[in-house]
Scaffold this active site. Structure first.
Site, PDB file in Angstrom:
ATOM      1  N   ARG A   1       0.860  -1.239   0.123  1.00 26.99           N
ATOM      2  CA  ARG A   1       0.042   0.046  -0.003  1.00 26.99           C
ATOM      3  C   ARG A   1       0.909   1.247   0.033  1.00 26.99           C
ATOM      4  NH1 ARG A   1      -2.313   2.952   5.113  1.00 26.99           N
ATOM      5  NH2 ARG A   1      -3.654   4.499   4.033  1.00 26.99           N
TER       6      ARG A   1
ATOM      7  N   GLU B   1      -8.799  -3.315   2.795  1.00 28.09           N
ATOM      8  CA  GLU B   1      -7.764  -2.791   1.731  1.00 28.09           C
ATOM      9  C   GLU B   1      -6.798  -3.861   1.576  1.00 28.09           C
ATOM     10  OE1 GLU B   1      -7.461   0.037   5.043  1.00 28.09           O
ATOM     11  OE2 GLU B   1      -7.158   1.825   3.474  1.00 28.09           O
TER      12      GLU B   1
END
Ligand code: AMP
Length: 397
Positions: A91, A382
């Protein structure tokens, strides 16, 4: 396919390992999850059977190495060899102009490095993670999944600040963050509503430590409340969100604040913490409010008001609203926040089912059956979005 996902923050480093034979339609459970809390220098590793904690005594790089070692050694071992990992997804909070995930090359690393001034708390930790993987796993493919990419569809009249145009050309513009979460929730809402994503006008409320809203139409982000940095927009745990831009100037000119002090004040000692004087954690603010604490009451009322006024500001670009989504720590867990936000939106056709709102656990519709605007509760995933991007990247490659 074994996919390792790294999610680095300023005070934490999280990782999880997925072992997939095919790509399921809903998020798979990782076979291992690990979390380093840099404040307390504590590494926690969890598998289905075991949870272990380990006090880290050395530097951050050694800490990340230890986290990876736990995948193939000791009581939390889940694979025989780190070489079994097929791809690593990261990420990345600030990806500038990247419109989609990118294979990490020296050029991509350089671009992430060049964005450090815009994301000083995150991009250095991402590079640290990428470089540890390079040291340990050599040439394993690494994919950068950007929080900003989802918002690159914002039209210029929304993405541009009303400043001298040269500044906009120099990259000072509305980027937006939490894009991985907004993207996931948009897709998941279409599943729950049993409607094509392309037909929906959505506002996703990502309310965690950091908070942002995104207006999503036809699956694309058209406007979001965070901007050049994750400081703009809603009131957050410790971040002020939007304020009169003259306030920092006044503090620097008249009150002797340095740029560093203003930065710390706006990012670390404002928001729920700053107004209530109690905590950045909404649970503690609500507990004080129950005991009649006036500043806790003020902080909570401001928090709700700012969500509602921002929802209002996102409506014109959507031209209406089909669903309002709540996600992240506060959005998923605080029925009071959801109720207070929805209470002010009944004129739009938002009708919360108060009983469902109280008892809801897991992804579901929590509005009344005849509500014109549906209200959804979605657990954001996520890490799963990053794993999916990795899967799709390797399959294509
Ligand atoms: P996140 O950044 O998504 O991990 O969200 C973390 C935040 O969620 C914490 O700082 C808490 O303020 C908030 N939170 C978690 N559980 C609750 C709850 N039951 N009620 C209110 N806030 C909560």
């Amino acid at each position: 396919m074994k996919i390792l996902v790294l999610n680095a923050g300023s005070s934490s480093q999280k990782s999880c390992l997925y072992d997939l034979e095919r790509l399921p339609t809903s998020p798979a459970e990782p076979i291992s999850k690990a979390d380093i809390d840099w404040h307390n220098k504590l590494l926690t590793t969890k598998t289905k059977e075991v949870k272990s904690t380990h006090k880290l005594t050395e530097d951050r790089v050694s800490g990340i190495k230890k986290m990876l070692e736990n995948l193939w050694q000791g009581e939390t071992k889940v694979i025989n060899d780190l070489a079994k990992i097929d791809i690593v997804g990261h990420r990345i909070v600030h990806g500038g102009d990247y419109t989609q995930s990118a294979l990490i090359t020296p050029e991509v690393k350089e671009r992430i490095r060049s964005l450090i001034p815009l994301s000083p708390n995150h991009n250095p930790s991402h590079l640290e993670g990428i470089e540890v993987i390079e040291t340990i796993l050599g040439t394993v493919p690494q994919l950068a999944v950007f929080d900003t990419a989802f918002h690159t569809t914002q039209p210029p009249e929304i993405a541009t600040y009303p400043l001298p145009y040269e500044l906009s050309e120099a990259g000072i513009r509305h980027y937006g963050f939490h894009g991985i979460s907004h993207r996931y929730c948009a897709g998941r809402s279409a599943e729950l509503l049993e409607a094509p994503l392309e037909s929906l006008r959505l506002i996703n409320c990502h309310l965690g430590n950091g908070c942002s809203l995104a207006a999503i139409k036809e699956g694309k982000s058209l406007q979001t409340t965070m901007g050049f940095t994750p400081l703009e927009g809603l009131m957050m745990g410790t971040r002020s969100g939007s304020i009169d831009p003259a306030i920092p100037l006044y503090l620097m000119r008249e009150k002797g604040f340095s740029a560093e002090q203003v930065d710390t004040m706006l990012n670390k000692s404002s928001g729920l913490l700053g107004v209530s004087g109690i905590s950045a954690d909404l649970r503690a603010v609500l507990a004080a409010l129950k005991e009649g604490n006036q500043r806790a009451q003020l902080a909570f009322s401001m928090y709700i008001h700012r969500i509602n006024s921002s929802i209002g500001s996102l409506l014109p670009v959507l031209g209406g609203l089909d669903a309002l989504i709540f996600t992240a720590g506060v959005g998923e867990n605080s029925s009071l926040v959801r109720a207070k936000v929805c209470e002010k939106l009944t004129f739009l056709g938002v009708q919360l089912d108060l009983e469902k709102n109280e008892t809801a656990r897991g992804d579901q519709i929590i509005s009344t059956p005849d509500a014109r605007v549906k209200v959804l509760l979605i657990h954001t995933e996520e890490d799963w979005v990053i794993a999916e991007d990795c899967w799709n990247f390797l399959k294509k490659a």
